[in-house]
Design a protein around this motif. Structure first.
Motif, PDB file in Angstrom:
ATOM      1  N   PHE A   1       0.845  -1.196   0.000  1.00 30.70           N
ATOM      2  CA  PHE A   1       0.000   0.000   0.000  1.00 30.70           C
ATOM      3  C   PHE A   1       0.878   1.244   0.000  1.00 30.70           C
ATOM      4  N   ARG A   2       0.706   2.092  -0.991  1.00 28.08           N
ATOM      5  CA  ARG A   2       1.494   3.336  -1.042  1.00 28.08           C
ATOM      6  C   ARG A   2       0.597   4.510  -1.409  1.00 28.08           C
ATOM      7  N   THR A   3       0.724   5.594  -0.657  1.00 26.32           N
ATOM      8  CA  THR A   3       0.103   6.869  -1.004  1.00 26.32           C
ATOM      9  C   THR A   3       1.194   7.935  -1.011  1.00 26.32           C
ATOM     10  N   TYR A   4       1.020   8.939  -1.849  1.00 24.96           N
ATOM     11  CA  TYR A   4       2.025   9.998  -1.923  1.00 24.96           C
ATOM     12  C   TYR A   4       1.355  11.324  -2.272  1.00 24.96           C
ATOM     13  N   PHE A   5       2.026  12.427  -1.945  1.00 22.79           N
ATOM     14  CA  PHE A   5       1.488  13.750  -2.206  1.00 22.79           C
ATOM     15  C   PHE A   5       2.637  14.746  -2.287  1.00 22.79           C
ATOM     16  N   LYS A   6       2.350  15.896  -2.864  1.00 20.79           N
ATOM     17  CA  LYS A   6       3.341  16.954  -2.979  1.00 20.79           C
ATOM     18  C   LYS A   6       3.561  17.621  -1.625  1.00 20.79           C
ATOM     19  N   LYS A   7       4.817  17.733  -1.228  1.00 21.76           N
ATOM     20  CA  LYS A   7       5.120  18.384   0.045  1.00 21.76           C
ATOM     21  C   LYS A   7       5.007  19.902  -0.046  1.00 21.76           C
ATOM     22  N   SER A   8       5.250  20.443  -1.231  1.00 24.27           N
ATOM     23  CA  SER A   8       5.213  21.898  -1.380  1.00 24.27           C
ATOM     24  C   SER A   8       3.787  22.410  -1.240  1.00 24.27           C
ATOM     25  N   GLY A   9       3.650  23.525  -0.552  1.00 25.67           N
ATOM     26  CA  GLY A   9       2.342  24.141  -0.407  1.00 25.67           C
ATOM     27  C   GLY A   9       1.607  23.759   0.851  1.00 25.67           C
ATOM     28  N   LEU A  10       2.080  22.714   1.566  1.00 30.12           N
ATOM     29  CA  LEU A  10       1.410  22.317   2.792  1.00 30.12           C
ATOM     30  C   LEU A  10       1.958  23.126   3.970  1.00 30.12           C
ATOM     31  N   PRO A  11       1.110  23.509   4.906  1.00 27.68           N
ATOM     32  CA  PRO A  11       1.575  24.263   6.076  1.00 27.68           C
ATOM     33  C   PRO A  11       2.609  23.467   6.872  1.00 27.68           C
ATOM     34  N   LEU A  12       3.567  24.181   7.454  1.00 27.22           N
ATOM     35  CA  LEU A  12       4.635  23.552   8.216  1.00 27.22           C
ATOM     36  C   LEU A  12       4.111  22.683   9.362  1.00 27.22           C
ATOM     37  N   PRO A  13       3.098  23.109  10.146  1.00 22.84           N
ATOM     38  CA  PRO A  13       2.598  22.246  11.228  1.00 22.84           C
ATOM     39  C   PRO A  13       2.085  20.897  10.726  1.00 22.84           C
ATOM     40  N   LEU A  14       1.457  20.896   9.538  1.00 26.95           N
ATOM     41  CA  LEU A  14       0.955  19.638   8.998  1.00 26.95           C
ATOM     42  C   LEU A  14       2.105  18.738   8.556  1.00 26.95           C
ATOM     43  N   LEU A  15       3.135  19.323   7.965  1.00 29.61           N
ATOM     44  CA  LEU A  15       4.298  18.531   7.572  1.00 29.61           C
ATOM     45  C   LEU A  15       4.975  17.920   8.793  1.00 29.61           C
ATOM     46  N   LEU A  16       5.100  18.692   9.850  1.00 34.67           N
ATOM     47  CA  LEU A  16       5.704  18.166  11.076  1.00 34.67           C
ATOM     48  C   LEU A  16       4.864  17.023  11.635  1.00 34.67           C
ATOM     49  N   TYR A  17       3.544  17.188  11.585  1.00 36.06           N
ATOM     50  CA  TYR A  17       2.652  16.134  12.091  1.00 36.06           C
ATOM     51  C   TYR A  17       2.854  14.840  11.303  1.00 36.06           C
ATOM     52  N   LEU A  18       3.020  14.966   9.986  1.00 33.55           N
ATOM     53  CA  LEU A  18       3.162  13.781   9.144  1.00 33.55           C
ATOM     54  C   LEU A  18       4.460  13.043   9.424  1.00 33.55           C
ATOM     55  N   PHE A  19       5.546  13.789   9.606  1.00 35.48           N
ATOM     56  CA  PHE A  19       6.848  13.151   9.686  1.00 35.48           C
ATOM     57  C   PHE A  19       7.306  12.854  11.111  1.00 35.48           C
ATOM     58  N   VAL A  20       6.667  13.457  12.104  1.00 37.40           N
ATOM     59  CA  VAL A  20       7.043  13.165  13.490  1.00 37.40           C
ATOM     60  C   VAL A  20       6.368  11.885  13.975  1.00 37.40           C
ATOM     61  N   GLN A  21       5.153  11.634  13.512  1.00 37.43           N
ATOM     62  CA  GLN A  21       4.438  10.439  13.945  1.00 37.43           C
ATOM     63  C   GLN A  21       5.176   9.191  13.473  1.00 37.43           C
ATOM     64  N   PRO A  22       5.503   8.246  14.352  1.00 39.71           N
ATOM     65  CA  PRO A  22       6.260   7.061  13.944  1.00 39.71           C
ATOM     66  C   PRO A  22       5.476   6.191  12.964  1.00 39.71           C
TER      67      PRO A  22
END
Length: 497
Positions: free
Chosen positions: A325-346
């Motif tokens: 199962f793979r999902t992907y999306f563009k990182k550009s344009g997303l708010p910084l708090p949301l990016l941190l939420y995505l990558f901090v969660q193990p």
């Protein structure tokens, strides 16, 4: 019109939905996103259409298509999930056992694949271990084989004897594309083409973030493809599950299959909510990849990928499959708090929710597979507003069935097992196995289906066990120390008296 609320623009509506998705995405399911993109804020309930899909199925089941199940690339695992060190991995493709291992000495691809059978006494090579030189050693009598399948060591061989030329195993070509290990199913063969890749070419597009998850499932591949090609079930089966939907939000869909695209390599289509403008592109890619893409236009009017998915359904054999199962999306344009939420969660935490989503469908899908029927065309009632992709896929199986190792469950054809059980509908049919039976295959523990084949989750489990043992040891030591101190204090008090 006068007095009517202004409808939000496509761009603002898409932006709002993407932000909502990102909050749910890490532990969710892909189809939940595409359902949310395709529906209105307050959608109507799913309408039961009277129109059947007989016309569609007759158009898409005209003639057979040339197909060879062996001359295909099969995804086996995400490279990051394959065990490291001495441990090889066992796998099957249409019930044929193979073994996969990392070769630390390989100059090119570090992954090797061979038939999981030692020519000496037919023991499974996957029960052995990888040597430092990259060879795979059988743990029954110690025979070792290199990445080309040649036997390089026989401990019991006489000093004056040489290793027989017949002492070899068949090997399969491998390749790594977009972080996925692919195996060409022709033993000792040369691939006629490269493995498939997404339209966004993730290997060359560092601007994408992706989430990967793999799991083994106790039903045949075609039922997995059918399930993942069915956006209509998401708000029902995954009601109020993170990344799923809500049952009261179920609706009808406009689904289209491009008849001109149907060939031995699959077909393409698109769908949207009944009253929505935004389409989601869908593609079935043989032998079992479902791809979804949702796009929007950038400031220059050029198409820009907003979100994509590649759902690899692997035919392990009868009543068993694997999902990459793979999902992907563009990182550009997303708010910084949301990016941190995505990558901090193990990742292992996201895997837990993904397991939950797949487990919600387990009993339903195995009950479909276990039930006797003559043919899906005759014994099911399908509607255009939810089942178009399912019928198109089953009809495609009808057309390539001669190129498969055994008869599939197509739209009009049957795999034999179901047909034999339901030849005479006047006779009592065999009972469907109860999925509540603790011995039913749908009740297999998550440990077997996911944790054992996921390096990330296995590592997390090992660390959890270590922490638990350390906490128990600390508790025992502190309790013992406290008890000793109490005893010593009591002894001093007695001596003072």
């Amino acid at each position: 019109r006068e007095g009517r609320a202004r409808r939000p623009s496509f761009t603002s509506e898409m932006t709002r939905r993407v932000l909502l998705l990102v909050l749910l995405f890490p532990a969710g399911t892909t189809l939940g996103f595409f359902v949310s993109v395709a529906r209105r804020t307050t959608p109507p309930l799913l309408r039961a259409e009277k129109s059947s899909l007989q016309e569609q199925s007759s158009q898409s089941s005209q003639s057979s298509l040339p197909y060879d199940w062996r001359a295909q690339w099969y995804p086996v695992a995400f490279a990051a999930e394959l065990p490291r060190g001495k441990e090889p991995s066992a796998f099957t493709i249409f019930d044929e056992p193979i073994v996969l291992w990392r070769d630390p000495s390989a100059a090119g691809s570090e992954f090797r694949c061979a038939e999981d059978r030692c020519p000496h006494r037919l023991a499974a090579l996957s029960q052995g271990a990888v040597e430092p030189d990259g060879s795979l050693r059988c743990y029954y009598h110690g025979w070792a084989f290199n990445g080309e399948g040649t036997c390089v060591a026989v401990p019991q061989l006489a000093t004056s004897a040489t290793i027989p030329k017949a002492a070899r195993v068949r090997t399969y070509p491998t390749a790594v594309v977009e972080g996925i290990i692919w195996v060409w199913a022709v033993a000792d063969g040369v691939p006629s083409r490269d493995p498939p890749r997404s339209a966004d070419n993730l290997d060359a597009s560092p601007g994408f973030a992706h989430y990967d998850f793999q799991i083994d499932l106790p039903y045949e591949q075609s039922w997995l493809v059918e399930n993942l090609f069915d956006p209509a079930h998401v708000p029902i089966s995954h009601d109020r599950t993170q990344g799923g939907g809500r049952r009261e939000a179920a609706e009808a869909y406009v689904m289209e299959v491009d008849d001109e695209s149907i060939n031995e390599d699959g077909f393409t289509g698109r769908y949207r909510g009944e009253s929505k403008v935004a389409w989601t592109q869908a593609k079935f890619e043989a032998p079992g990849v479902i791809r979804y893409r949702s796009e929007r236009l950038d400031e220059k009017g050029e198409p820009k990928t907003l979100f994509g998915a590649a759902l690899h359904c692997v035919p392990r054999g009868r009543q068993k499959s694997r999902l990459l199962f793979r999902t992907y999306f563009k990182k550009s344009g997303l708010p910084l708090p949301l990016l941190l939420y995505l990558f901090v969660q193990p990742k292992w935490k996201r895997h837990l929710n993904s397991c939950k989503v797949l487990e919600q469908d387990l009993g339903l899908i195995t009950s479909q597979e276990d039930r006797p029927f003559e043919s899906l065309a005759k014994d099911t009632l399908t509607i255009k507003s939810s089942d178009t992709f399912v019928v198109a896929y089953r009809s495609w199986l009808d057309r390539i069935k001669q190129g498969l190792p055994y008869k599939p469950v197509g739209w009009k054809t049957n795999d034999g097992r179901h047909a034999q059980e339901s030849q005479d509908h006047q006779q009592p049919q065999a009972p469907v196995p109860a999925v509540v039976d603790p011995d039913h295959r749908s009740r297999q523990p998550r440990l077997l289906r996911h944790v054992y084949i996921s390096h990330i989750s296995r590592t997390a489990l090992k660390n959890t066990v270590r922490c638990r043992n350390a906490a128990l040891l600390a508790f025992v030591l502190s309790t013992t120390s406290a008890a000793a101190a109490t005893t010593a204090a009591a002894a001093r008090g007695t001596a003072g008296e």
